[in-house]
Design a protein around this motif. Structure first.
Motif, mmCIF file in Angstrom:
data_model
loop_
_atom_site.group_PDB
_atom_site.id
_atom_site.type_symbol
_atom_site.label_atom_id
_atom_site.label_comp_id
_atom_site.label_asym_id
_atom_site.label_seq_id
_atom_site.Cartn_x
_atom_site.Cartn_y
_atom_site.Cartn_z
ATOM 1 N N MET A 85 4.067 -12.843 -3.106
ATOM 2 C CA MET A 85 4.234 -12.543 -1.698
ATOM 3 C C MET A 85 2.877 -12.536 -1.005
ATOM 4 O O MET A 85 2.743 -13.032 0.115
ATOM 5 C CB MET A 85 4.917 -11.196 -1.515
ATOM 6 C CG MET A 85 5.160 -10.840 -0.064
ATOM 7 S SD MET A 85 5.859 -9.211 0.171
ATOM 8 C CE MET A 85 4.435 -8.204 -0.104
ATOM 9 N N ALA A 86 1.847 -11.993 -1.674
ATOM 10 C CA ALA A 86 0.501 -11.932 -1.081
ATOM 11 C C ALA A 86 -0.018 -13.341 -0.791
ATOM 12 O O ALA A 86 -0.621 -13.582 0.261
ATOM 13 C CB ALA A 86 -0.456 -11.197 -2.005
ATOM 14 N N THR A 87 0.246 -14.274 -1.687
ATOM 15 C CA THR A 87 -0.172 -15.664 -1.476
ATOM 16 C C THR A 87 0.535 -16.238 -0.257
ATOM 17 O O THR A 87 -0.089 -16.854 0.615
ATOM 18 C CB THR A 87 0.136 -16.522 -2.718
ATOM 19 O OG1 THR A 87 -0.551 -15.970 -3.836
ATOM 20 C CG2 THR A 87 -0.273 -17.962 -2.519
ATOM 21 N N GLY A 88 1.841 -16.026 -0.179
ATOM 22 C CA GLY A 88 2.607 -16.529 0.964
ATOM 23 C C GLY A 88 2.132 -15.935 2.274
ATOM 24 O O GLY A 88 1.989 -16.637 3.276
ATOM 25 N N PHE A 89 1.862 -14.634 2.258
ATOM 26 C CA PHE A 89 1.392 -13.960 3.461
ATOM 27 C C PHE A 89 0.019 -14.489 3.869
ATOM 28 O O PHE A 89 -0.256 -14.704 5.045
ATOM 29 C CB PHE A 89 1.368 -12.452 3.224
ATOM 30 C CG PHE A 89 1.217 -11.618 4.463
ATOM 31 C CD1 PHE A 89 1.689 -12.041 5.695
ATOM 32 C CD2 PHE A 89 0.616 -10.376 4.401
ATOM 33 C CE1 PHE A 89 1.558 -11.265 6.838
ATOM 34 C CE2 PHE A 89 0.467 -9.589 5.537
ATOM 35 C CZ PHE A 89 0.939 -10.035 6.758
ATOM 36 N N ALA A 90 -0.850 -14.730 2.887
ATOM 37 C CA ALA A 90 -2.177 -15.289 3.185
ATOM 38 C C ALA A 90 -2.037 -16.684 3.786
ATOM 39 O O ALA A 90 -2.709 -17.012 4.766
ATOM 40 C CB ALA A 90 -3.027 -15.329 1.918
ATOM 41 N N LEU A 91 -1.160 -17.493 3.217
ATOM 42 C CA LEU A 91 -0.945 -18.847 3.748
ATOM 43 C C LEU A 91 -0.525 -18.793 5.217
ATOM 44 O O LEU A 91 -0.978 -19.589 6.036
ATOM 45 C CB LEU A 91 0.118 -19.585 2.930
ATOM 46 C CG LEU A 91 -0.289 -20.007 1.524
ATOM 47 C CD1 LEU A 91 0.940 -20.470 0.739
ATOM 48 C CD2 LEU A 91 -1.347 -21.094 1.553
ATOM 49 N N LYS A 121 -1.060 -26.385 3.138
ATOM 50 C CA LYS A 121 -0.233 -26.532 4.348
ATOM 51 C C LYS A 121 1.235 -26.741 3.984
ATOM 52 O O LYS A 121 2.132 -26.226 4.660
ATOM 53 C CB LYS A 121 -0.744 -27.680 5.213
ATOM 54 C CG LYS A 121 -2.070 -27.369 5.888
ATOM 55 C CD LYS A 121 -2.593 -28.557 6.679
ATOM 56 C CE LYS A 121 -3.949 -28.261 7.282
ATOM 57 N NZ LYS A 121 -4.515 -29.398 8.003
ATOM 58 N N GLU A 122 1.475 -27.499 2.915
ATOM 59 C CA GLU A 122 2.862 -27.698 2.445
ATOM 60 C C GLU A 122 3.470 -26.363 2.025
ATOM 61 O O GLU A 122 4.612 -26.043 2.381
ATOM 62 C CB GLU A 122 2.894 -28.649 1.245
ATOM 63 C CG GLU A 122 2.610 -30.089 1.557
ATOM 64 C CD GLU A 122 2.506 -30.939 0.289
ATOM 65 O OE1 GLU A 122 3.130 -30.583 -0.736
ATOM 66 O OE2 GLU A 122 1.789 -31.961 0.336
ATOM 67 N N LYS A 123 2.717 -25.601 1.246
ATOM 68 C CA LYS A 123 3.206 -24.303 0.760
ATOM 69 C C LYS A 123 3.333 -23.303 1.903
ATOM 70 O O LYS A 123 4.184 -22.423 1.881
ATOM 71 C CB LYS A 123 2.298 -23.751 -0.347
ATOM 72 C CG LYS A 123 2.301 -24.601 -1.603
ATOM 73 C CD LYS A 123 3.694 -24.704 -2.194
ATOM 74 C CE LYS A 123 3.716 -25.540 -3.440
ATOM 75 N NZ LYS A 123 5.069 -25.744 -3.945
ATOM 76 N N ARG A 124 2.496 -23.466 2.934
ATOM 77 C CA ARG A 124 2.596 -22.603 4.113
ATOM 78 C C ARG A 124 3.940 -22.826 4.798
ATOM 79 O O ARG A 124 4.594 -21.880 5.229
ATOM 80 C CB ARG A 124 1.448 -22.905 5.083
ATOM 81 C CG ARG A 124 1.419 -22.005 6.308
ATOM 82 C CD ARG A 124 0.291 -22.438 7.251
ATOM 83 N NE ARG A 124 0.014 -21.468 8.267
ATOM 84 C CZ ARG A 124 0.722 -21.312 9.384
ATOM 85 N NH1 ARG A 124 1.770 -22.084 9.620
ATOM 86 N NH2 ARG A 124 0.389 -20.391 10.264
ATOM 87 N N GLU A 125 4.344 -24.079 4.906
ATOM 88 C CA GLU A 125 5.646 -24.394 5.513
ATOM 89 C C GLU A 125 6.778 -23.766 4.717
ATOM 90 O O GLU A 125 7.739 -23.244 5.287
ATOM 91 C CB GLU A 125 5.848 -25.906 5.629
ATOM 92 C CG GLU A 125 5.195 -26.529 6.827
ATOM 93 C CD GLU A 125 5.611 -25.885 8.150
ATOM 94 O OE1 GLU A 125 6.818 -25.830 8.462
ATOM 95 O OE2 GLU A 125 4.718 -25.422 8.883
#
Length: 161
Positions: free
Chosen positions: A32-38, A97-101
């Motif tokens: 979740m921390a990675t996703g939030f950072a993205l 950017k892909e993972k951010r989406e």
């Protein structure tokens, strides 16, 4: 849940949300921390490393660990800040950017699902209550208000008797 305190309800709910996001992120080898950072890093402009922690509400040590993992996975790159040689700017890679989406779509799906199960009026009330709690905390009106200080002083005097 009528007898439960506000902080208990918020904490239990946040823990459930956090667990849900971490389970979803684990499917993609993330957290979740990675996703939030993205989601917190501007897609085009990047972000100064010193601004990311406060934006995410994350301690420096945890953030450093998260960013190191993200860099190792090729999600971000770090560049020296041209305006401040001591600082570092963090940018998303194309993979980032892909993972951010993906992260963005996950958050939208969560929000859309909740909104399908809660009336517009209840949603607006929820937002209003959350904003009130945040404002009272920011304005230090919970423990530092003159009313509460007087009440605590009276209780302390009574307890000493």
């Amino acid at each position: 849940m009528k007898d439960k305190t506000i902080d208990y309800i918020l904490r239990a709910t946040w823990q459930a949300i956090s667990r849900m996001y971490n389970e979803e992120a684990a499917k993609y080898g993330a957290t979740m921390a990675t996703g939030f950072a993205l989601l917190s890093i501007d897609k085009e402009k990047g972000i100064p490393s010193t601004a990311l922690g406060p934006k995410m509400g994350m301690e420096a040590t945890s953030l450093t660990r998260t960013l190191k993992t993200m860099e190792e996975k090729g999600l971000i790159i770090k560049k020296k800040n041209p305006e401040d040689g001591r600082g570092v700017l963090i940018y998303l890679t194309e993979f980032g950017k892909e993972k951010r989406e993906l992260s963005k779509n996950t958050v939208i799906q969560f929000n859309d699902t909740i909104k399908k199960h809660v009336s517009e009026e209840k949603w607006e009330n929820f937002i209003e209550v959350a904003e009130t709690i945040n404002k009272l905390i920011q304005d230090k009106e919970i423990f530092n208000s003159s009313e509460n200080v007087a009440k605590n002083n009276a209780m302390n005097s009574k307890n000493k008797s």
